[in-house]
Enzyme design. Structure first.
Site, PDB file in Angstrom:
ATOM      1  N   ARG A  86     -44.285 -27.334   6.475  1.00  0.00           N
ATOM      2  CA  ARG A  86     -44.938 -26.448   7.026  1.00  0.00           C
ATOM      3  C   ARG A  86     -44.180 -26.181   7.835  1.00  0.00           C
ATOM      4  O   ARG A  86     -42.760 -25.835   7.969  1.00  0.00           O
ATOM      5  CB  ARG A  86     -46.227 -27.134   8.379  1.00  0.00           C
ATOM      6  CG  ARG A  86     -46.194 -26.528   8.738  1.00  0.00           C
ATOM      7  CD  ARG A  86     -47.610 -26.398   8.694  1.00  0.00           C
ATOM      8  NE  ARG A  86     -49.331 -25.872   9.565  1.00  0.00           N
ATOM      9  CZ  ARG A  86     -49.865 -24.932   9.384  1.00  0.00           C
ATOM     10  NH1 ARG A  86     -49.919 -24.467   8.052  1.00  0.00           N
ATOM     11  NH2 ARG A  86     -50.876 -24.414   9.927  1.00  0.00           N
ATOM     12  N   THR A 354     -55.521 -20.147   1.212  1.00  0.00           N
ATOM     13  CA  THR A 354     -54.454 -21.619   0.837  1.00  0.00           C
ATOM     14  C   THR A 354     -55.414 -22.315  -0.319  1.00  0.00           C
ATOM     15  O   THR A 354     -56.391 -21.749  -1.212  1.00  0.00           O
ATOM     16  CB  THR A 354     -55.771 -22.668   1.561  1.00  0.00           C
ATOM     17  OG1 THR A 354     -55.107 -22.170   3.235  1.00  0.00           O
ATOM     18  CG2 THR A 354     -54.368 -24.208   1.911  1.00  0.00           C
ATOM     19  N   ASN A 374     -51.430 -19.219   4.753  1.00  0.00           N
ATOM     20  CA  ASN A 374     -52.602 -18.343   5.699  1.00  0.00           C
ATOM     21  C   ASN A 374     -54.164 -18.147   5.806  1.00  0.00           C
ATOM     22  O   ASN A 374     -54.368 -18.166   4.328  1.00  0.00           O
ATOM     23  CB  ASN A 374     -52.071 -18.698   7.621  1.00  0.00           C
ATOM     24  CG  ASN A 374     -53.204 -18.631   8.142  1.00  0.00           C
ATOM     25  OD1 ASN A 374     -54.007 -19.533   7.779  1.00  0.00           O
ATOM     26  ND2 ASN A 374     -52.782 -17.986   9.221  1.00  0.00           N
ATOM     27  N   ASP A 396     -51.966 -19.989  13.415  1.00  0.00           N
ATOM     28  CA  ASP A 396     -52.712 -20.812  13.953  1.00  0.00           C
ATOM     29  C   ASP A 396     -51.729 -21.809  14.684  1.00  0.00           C
ATOM     30  O   ASP A 396     -52.620 -23.006  14.850  1.00  0.00           O
ATOM     31  CB  ASP A 396     -51.648 -22.027  12.244  1.00  0.00           C
ATOM     32  CG  ASP A 396     -52.500 -21.944  11.622  1.00  0.00           C
ATOM     33  OD1 ASP A 396     -53.675 -21.435  11.329  1.00  0.00           O
ATOM     34  OD2 ASP A 396     -52.315 -22.385   9.547  1.00  0.00           O
ATOM     35  N   SER A 425     -52.375 -27.697  11.672  1.00  0.00           N
ATOM     36  CA  SER A 425     -52.811 -27.776  10.271  1.00  0.00           C
ATOM     37  C   SER A 425     -54.061 -28.173  10.218  1.00  0.00           C
ATOM     38  O   SER A 425     -54.557 -29.566  10.768  1.00  0.00           O
ATOM     39  CB  SER A 425     -51.980 -27.687   9.143  1.00  0.00           C
ATOM     40  OG  SER A 425     -52.673 -27.204   8.285  1.00  0.00           O
ATOM     41  N   SER A 426     -54.871 -27.949   9.379  1.00  0.00           N
ATOM     42  CA  SER A 426     -56.144 -28.080   8.964  1.00  0.00           C
ATOM     43  C   SER A 426     -55.988 -28.795   8.281  1.00  0.00           C
ATOM     44  O   SER A 426     -56.819 -29.473   7.474  1.00  0.00           O
ATOM     45  CB  SER A 426     -57.424 -27.060   8.839  1.00  0.00           C
ATOM     46  OG  SER A 426     -58.278 -26.423  10.712  1.00  0.00           O
ATOM     47  N   GLY A 446     -59.484 -23.788   2.660  1.00  0.00           N
ATOM     48  CA  GLY A 446     -60.773 -22.763   4.024  1.00  0.00           C
ATOM     49  C   GLY A 446     -60.746 -22.916   5.621  1.00  0.00           C
ATOM     50  O   GLY A 446     -61.975 -23.417   5.912  1.00  0.00           O
ATOM     51  N   GLY A 447     -59.615 -23.536   5.638  1.00  0.00           N
ATOM     52  CA  GLY A 447     -59.242 -23.208   7.316  1.00  0.00           C
ATOM     53  C   GLY A 447     -59.996 -24.892   7.979  1.00  0.00           C
ATOM     54  O   GLY A 447     -59.717 -25.625   7.488  1.00  0.00           O
TER      55      GLY A 447
HETATM   56  O1  DON Z   1     -53.066 -24.621   7.778  1.00  0.00           O
HETATM   57  C1  DON Z   1     -54.088 -24.345   8.329  1.00  0.00           C
HETATM   58  O2  DON Z   1     -55.611 -24.958   8.852  1.00  0.00           O
HETATM   59  C2  DON Z   1     -54.947 -23.003   8.051  1.00  0.00           C
HETATM   60  N1  DON Z   1     -53.371 -21.692   7.672  1.00  0.00           N
HETATM   61  C3  DON Z   1     -55.592 -23.005   6.441  1.00  0.00           C
HETATM   62  C4  DON Z   1     -56.190 -21.648   6.281  1.00  0.00           C
HETATM   63  C5  DON Z   1     -56.999 -21.565   4.828  1.00  0.00           C
HETATM   64  O3  DON Z   1     -57.609 -22.337   4.674  1.00  0.00           O
HETATM   65  C6  DON Z   1     -57.651 -19.792   4.166  1.00  0.00           C
HETATM   66  N2  DON Z   1     -58.496 -20.117   4.022  1.00  0.00           N
HETATM   67  N3  DON Z   1     -59.532 -19.882   4.714  1.00  0.00           N
END
Ligand code: DON
Length: 541
Positions: A86, A354, A374, A396, A425-426, A446-447
């Site tokens: 990360r 992502t 991100n 984040d 992070s998700s 997807g966040g």
């Molecule tokens: O690490 C994370 O949780 C975010 N940076 C993920 C971002 C992501 O999946 C973008 N898509 N929507």
């Protein structure tokens, strides 16, 4: 032999194979991974190749300027290994760095030079290759270099990324040169993209990529560019970057041992929600039945409430063992099913940045990677001479108390910015074993919908026994505690959605929620699916 099952009624794309399988959010990247396996490489070699190839074909989502998590099942030891690469906050970062005139200026964490955290991708791939790989970096980079140099057809998903961000990135000379035609219009799906500077960068990394990227000429070029643009990232930040091997976390679920990444990943949130279901709570409930979905909503809410405890474990003690203990799971379930809250509704954002991919090799090793810059095109800046797109992972972090990030996640103090800290992070790669052998792998993008998407595909596979393509294609829901709103894919049958409304849920219909890949693993029988929501490839041999 590969059996392509692309035209299934559930519109997911899937493949079946006997010995090896690569499922990725990009067909060309999946093929790059299979090519490495066919040349004698293992799943970790292939993972490095897929990561680098996705950084070319899906550069709106991930790449060398970002970072990720790699979960590995290693057949020889029968053990799981987690690699955290990360990004980290630069040394000059601080908890108040986005406060201007006493107010949070959260847009500074989303685009531009101040949004950029120290990239971890190359250090992570190098660490994985050195510990488990059999090939040199230049060998695994070859397919990606070829794609970037000789050109590749733009996918519909990437074309959408370009058109969505065109007003911002068209002004950047680096992006303009790669993603726009001579007349200045964004390239369209099917157009050939050449990313020659990125090809040269990957070539320059040679077989000592860390030396070059973090300590050598490339590091100096990145630092000079950042200094020029007013960013915080320095050559010292790059030189100080290290990936971290972390023991995966575990939950026993029915006859499965389910593993995921520990913090700063949200793998624990996926496992906690899974654990709150318990062995018998789903008896008699159908996969899309309103009583099941209502439980799911409440348990998701509780999982996201507990997610506030998560952050970089080097800075905050995250009580993972307690969160996943039987006592806490029972209490959390009881709390969840009697919740009260009055959180204000806002829209959630799911922009599909992502990238996730999963690999099973001929020796039975399994690798599950989620990697990101991100949001789409990260900080929306490119070091033009390097073709290097820089992440906006600083968003984040909790930018300021109570201020939602791009995904409407309201940050807790645990996740405030500090020098060298990794943002929460998700991303939650997951591998399930049965009788000590890999049985299932899933991961997504997807966040925050990664957490709920991986959870639902896992439940659909392990509890409802659906094939991976069906599990991936099922309509999904998403609830993240705040906003107090349940996002429901519009493919959900209307009577189900109406019943959830009747139960009192504040429903927001959305076209889609994130993207999830999955592989079901049995001896001599691999079945993998990528998500039609984002497109991709599933290939095997
Ligand atoms: O690490 C994370 O949780 C975010 N940076 C993920 C971002 C992501 O999946 C973008 N898509 N929507």
């Amino acid at each position: 032999m590969v059996v392509l099952l692309a035209a299934l009624s559930h519109a997911a794309a899937a493949a079946e194979s006997r010995h090896a399988m690569v499922v990725a959010e990009g067909d060309l990247a999946a093929r790059a991974g299979l090519e490495i396996i066919e040349r004698g490489g293992n799943a970790v070699d292939a993972a490095a190749a897929v990561s680098l190839a996705l950084g070319v074909t899906n550069s709106g989502s991930c790449g060398i300027g970002g970072g990720g998590f790699m979960l590995i099942y290693w057949a020889k030891t029968g053990k799981l290994y987690g690699l955290d690469y990360r990004e980290r906050a630069p040394a000059a970062a601080s908890a108040t760095m986005y406060i201007r005139d006493g107010k949070p200026a959260e847009e500074l964490a989303r685009t531009g030079p101040l949004a950029v955290a120290v990239p971890g991708e190359i250090a992570g791939l190098d660490a994985a290759l050195r510990r488990f790989g059999t090939m040199r970096f230049s060998e695994v980079a070859a397919p990606a270099i070829k794609l970037a140099r000789s050109g590749f057809p733009l996918s519909p998903h990437m074309a959408r990324d370009i058109s969505l961000t065109a007003p911002a990135i068209a002004h950047d000379p680096g992006f303009r040169a790669v993603f726009f035609n001579a007349g200045g219009s964004p390239l369209k799906a099917g157009d050939t993209v050449y990313d020659r500077n990125l090809a040269v960068l990957m070539q320059r990394l040679g077989d000592e990529p860390v030396e070059s990227f973090y300590h050598g000429e490339v590091a100096a070029e990145i630092a000079a560019y950042m200094k020029d643009r007013g960013g915080l990232l320095t050559a010292q930040d790059l030189a100080g970057y290290t990936p971290v091997w972390r023991d995966p976390i575990h939950l026993a679920h029915h006859n499965y041992d389910v593993y995921s990444m520990p913090p700063p990943s949200s793998g624990g949130v996926v496992l906690e929600i899974l654990g709150m279901f318990g062995p018998s709570h789903m008896e008699g409930l159908g996969v899309d039945s309103p009583p099941y979905l209502a439980q799911l909503i409440e348990l998701m809410r509780q999982g996201f409430v507990d997610r506030d405890r998560y952050a970089d474990p080097a800075f905050v003690t995250v009580p993972i063992a307690w969160l996943l203990s039987a006592a806490h799971l029972a209490q959390a379930r009881a709390d969840a099913l009697h919740h009260q809250n009055g959180l204000a509704p806002t829209a959630a954002a799911h922009d599909h940045g992502t990238s996730n991919f999963a690999i099973v090799d001929k020796a039975g090793n399994v690798v599950d990677v989620t990697t990101t810059i991100n949001t789409i095109f990260g900080a929306q800046i490119m070091v033009p001479a390097l073709g290097l797109i820089l992440n906006n992972e600083m968003d984040d972090f909790s930018v300021a108390p109570g201020v939602p990030n791009a995904f409407k996640l309201i940050g807790a103090k645990t996740n405030e910015i500090a020098p060298g800290k990794r943002p929460l992070s998700s991303m939650s790669p997951l591998i399930a074993l049965r009788h000590g052998r890999p049985a299932f792998v899933a991961g997504g993008s997807g966040g925050p919908t990664i957490i709920t998407g991986v959870l639902q595909v896992t439940l659909d596979s392990l509890d409802f026994d659906l094939d991976p393509e069906r599990a991936v294609a099922e309509p999904r829901i998403h609830h993240q505690a705040a906003p107090d709103m349940v996002f429901v894919e519009s493919s959900m049958p209307t009577p189900t959605t109406n019943e959830l409304r009747r139960m009192g849920y504040n429903i927001r219909l959305v076209p889609e929620l994130g993207a999830v890949n999955a592989i079901r693993i049995a001896p001599g029988d691999l079945r993998g699916a990528f998500d039609h929501r984002k497109g991709g490839g599933a290939v095997g041999d």
